[in-house]
Design a protein around this motif. Structure first.
Motif, short mmCIF file in Angstrom:
data_model
loop_
_atom_site.label_atom_id
_atom_site.label_comp_id
_atom_site.label_asym_id
_atom_site.label_seq_id
_atom_site.Cartn_x
_atom_site.Cartn_y
_atom_site.Cartn_z
N GLU A 1 -1.17 6.43 -16.84
CA GLU A 1 -1.65 7.71 -17.38
C GLU A 1 -0.56 8.40 -18.16
O GLU A 1 0.64 8.19 -17.93
N LEU B 1 -3.34 0.49 -15.44
CA LEU B 1 -3.46 1.75 -16.17
C LEU B 1 -2.20 2.57 -16.01
O LEU B 1 -1.63 2.64 -14.93
N TYR C 1 -8.74 1.20 -21.43
CA TYR C 1 -7.66 2.11 -21.06
C TYR C 1 -6.39 1.32 -20.71
O TYR C 1 -5.28 1.75 -21.00
N GLU C 2 -6.59 0.17 -20.10
CA GLU C 2 -5.44 -0.70 -19.80
C GLU C 2 -4.75 -1.11 -21.10
O GLU C 2 -3.53 -1.07 -21.23
N SER D 1 -2.84 1.76 -22.57
CA SER D 1 -1.62 1.96 -21.76
C SER D 1 -0.54 0.98 -22.21
O SER D 1 0.63 1.34 -22.36
N TYR E 1 -4.14 7.90 -21.97
CA TYR E 1 -3.37 6.66 -21.80
C TYR E 1 -2.37 6.46 -22.93
O TYR E 1 -1.75 5.41 -23.04
#
Lengths: 324, 249
Positions: free
Chosen positions: A164, A162, A19-20, A23, A55
């Protein structure tokens, strides 16, 4: 035009690092005004894939082939490079982890692209394309300019966080058109320890050095790590002496880690050791020697014997967890 | 069977980093040059394999892309037992250029096994081995911590998150090696140093592609805030600080 991000899965699941990475790719895509497209290799359920939308991914291309259960660097690179070409990618993003290191360089050559690895933040400029990275194991940093049309970069772990994003994504099956001759890596045996926190993923790490005096003294480190949910690491002499497994060795020639917290128990902080841990967000040094170089690098220091200090930390951590 | 080991010539790890006045380069004056630590372990393993192969491994060659100042490092590799060396005479700018030039040389000088360290300790690049394999269109295995040859067949272990995988790939291949492949590097003995002077070191001109990237500026990290010392009699305070001040737990 697009930014392509390779989202690795582990037994069909994504991790926080996935997810990082999305992002990060999305932040670049936003600057460039292009789409963020994830490439997923191997079987992943739709509910997992849909999380990537949170993300910033707007599309995910899923390449499925039963042979993908074993990492074959050349085959994986073929899938990603092909997807990058088909979607007119300007940037291809990888994690600077086991798989990223294995696959990204091959993708770069397929795309005739310059590559920057272990990038620590967003590009400093987009035209020319310049990214920041650490050099000399964090003793200095450099700005690397990539001049090719397509850029391949790998992001240093835990360096972006992260972000969002509201949105939805489309899931597309992706036919990479790989015949069996493209796979050459044959798995003979796999040995994994289940249930153990993987050191390179751990957000918190407790680590022991020669100052622990004996392999029999690791009890409090294990206890503290277990209470905090931390991974366990060690310095090179400890691994070389056989006190702890080599898989726990962090340092220049061991694993390089970047957790949020690194607690060094009885580790002097030689430059070779710091090279593996100095990207940690917060470092704590516990040592009896006031001259230990680790006190120069650490955020918090305790000048004392691990024998008496660690049990206090265990008690305090227990109380802390009980009140949470 | 022949093994090629790619060597990077890097400043010793303990080197204090200085930048040039305009920050466009790292100042290399007075630097002590060494074999990149991972490449040195790769070389050690290659030599071990040759010694126990009973003649099946005929030759260990080392290759470096660099100008003449890299030769003392190359001689060190010869002194610990490499049979011969190749230096591609250029100052490379990035991993792409290094890999492309080694690949160009290997087109006419093939090796069954090519070893490369997983990272270089100077610019922390980690792409040469993988790029080289792609240029050569051969398999690559990364994070290799063990390499052996059983009969005719090489067998490798790679470190995956949380464990290891034992794998096989057909020759020729590139193995990108990390810790574990060998324990301690070899130290050259006087006899080895004498012999190294007579071993062939071939200098070839570059025929590969040019770099795709370049470093434009260097900087030093922000100085860290001074360490906050905690009373060893009241060490539990650390947990409170990590929660309330550092907000990390």
């Amino acid at each position: 035009m697009s930014v392509i991000v390779y989202t690795e899965n582990w037994d069909g699941k994504f991790k926080k690092s996935s997810y990082e990475l999305v992002s990060y790719a999305h932040a670049i895509a936003t600057e460039l005004g292009v789409e963020t497209i994830a490439v997923s290799i191997g079987q992943v359920a739709d509910d997992q894939l849909n999380v990537l939308a949170n993300y910033g991914a707007t599309k995910v291309l899923c390449a499925i082939n039963e042979k993908f259960t074993v990492l074959d660097n050349a085959a994986y690179a073929s899938v990603i490079a092909r997807a990058a070409k088909a979607n007119n990618a300007s940037v291809v993003v990888f994690a600077n982890n086991f798989t990223g290191k294995a696959v990204a360089p091959r993708v770069a050559v397929k795309l005739e692209a310059g590559m920057a690895n272990s990038v620590t933040a967003l590009p400093i400029s987009f035209d020319p394309f310049v990214v920041p990275k650490n050099i000399s194991n964090g003793k200095a940093n450099g700005k690397q300019q990539i001049n090719s049309e397509i850029k391949v970069i790998s992001l240093a772990q835990n360096s972006f966080g992260l972000k969002e994003n509201e949105g939805t994504l489309t899931i597309e099956a992706y036919d990479a058109e790989l015949d069996d001759s493209k796979f050459s890596t044959q798995l003979v045996e796999k040995n994994t320890v289940s249930g153990k926190i993987i050191l390179t993923d751990a957000e918190l790490v407790v680590s022991g050095g020669r100052g622990m005096k004996s392999p029999d003294n690791w009890g409090p480190i294990e206890e503290l790590a277990s209470i905090l949910g931390a991974g366990i690491a060690c310095s090179r002499p400890v691994a070389d002496e056989g006190w702890r497994p080599h898989s726990e060795h962090v340092g220049q020639t061991g694993k390089v880690i970047a957790p949020n917290l690194y607690i060094a128990c009885g580790i002097s902080g030689a430059i070779q050791h710091l090279a593996g841990v100095n990207s940690s967000k917060v470092m704590v040094a516990i040592n009896t020697d006031p001259e230990a170089p680790f006190f120069e690098a650490a955020d918090y220091g305790i000048l004392g014997d691990v024998k008496t200090v660690l049990p206090q930390l265990v008690e305090a951590a227990k109380k802390f967890k009980a009140h949470q | 069977m022949k093994i090629l080991v790619c060597l990077s010539n890097v400043p010793d790890t303990t080197t204090k980093i200085k930048l040039s006045g305009d920050k466009s380069a790292v100042d290399m004056t007075g630097v002590q040059w060494v074999i990149n630590p991972w490449d040195e372990l790769a070389l050690t393993r290659a030599l071990d394999l040759k010694e126990k192969s009973g003649g099946k491994i005929e030759k260990i060659t080392v290759i470096t892309v660099g100008e003449s100042y890299t030769e003392p490092t190359i001689r060190k590799a010869l002194a610990v037992g490499a049979d011969d060396a190749v230096r591609i005479n250029m100052m490379p700018t990035d991993d792409y250029e290094v890999a492309s030039n080694i690949a160009a040389y290997l087109k006419d000088n093939p090796y069954e096994i090519v070893l490369s360290g997983i990272e270089s300790s100077d610019y922390n690049g980690s792409a040469v081995g993988g790029m080289l394999a792609e240029f050569l269109k051969v398999p690559s295995v990364s994070s290799v911590s063990f390499l052996d040859i059983e009969g005719e067949e090489p067998i490798l272990k790679r470190e995956i998150p949380g464990g290891t995988e034992t794998v096989k790939v057909p020759v020729p291949f590139v193995a990108i090696v990390q810790k574990g492949i060998a324990l301690d590097p070899r130290i050259p003995a006087m006899r080895g140093i004498m012999m190294a002077r007579k071993k062939p070191l071939t200098v070839v001109e570059p025929t590969g592609e040019s770099a795709k990237s370049t470093f434009i500026e260097f900087g030093m990290p922000q100085p860290k805030a001074k360490v906050k010392m905690i009373d060893p009699e009241n060490a539990g305070e650390l947990i409170t600080l990590l929660h309330e001040e550092a907000k990390i737990i």
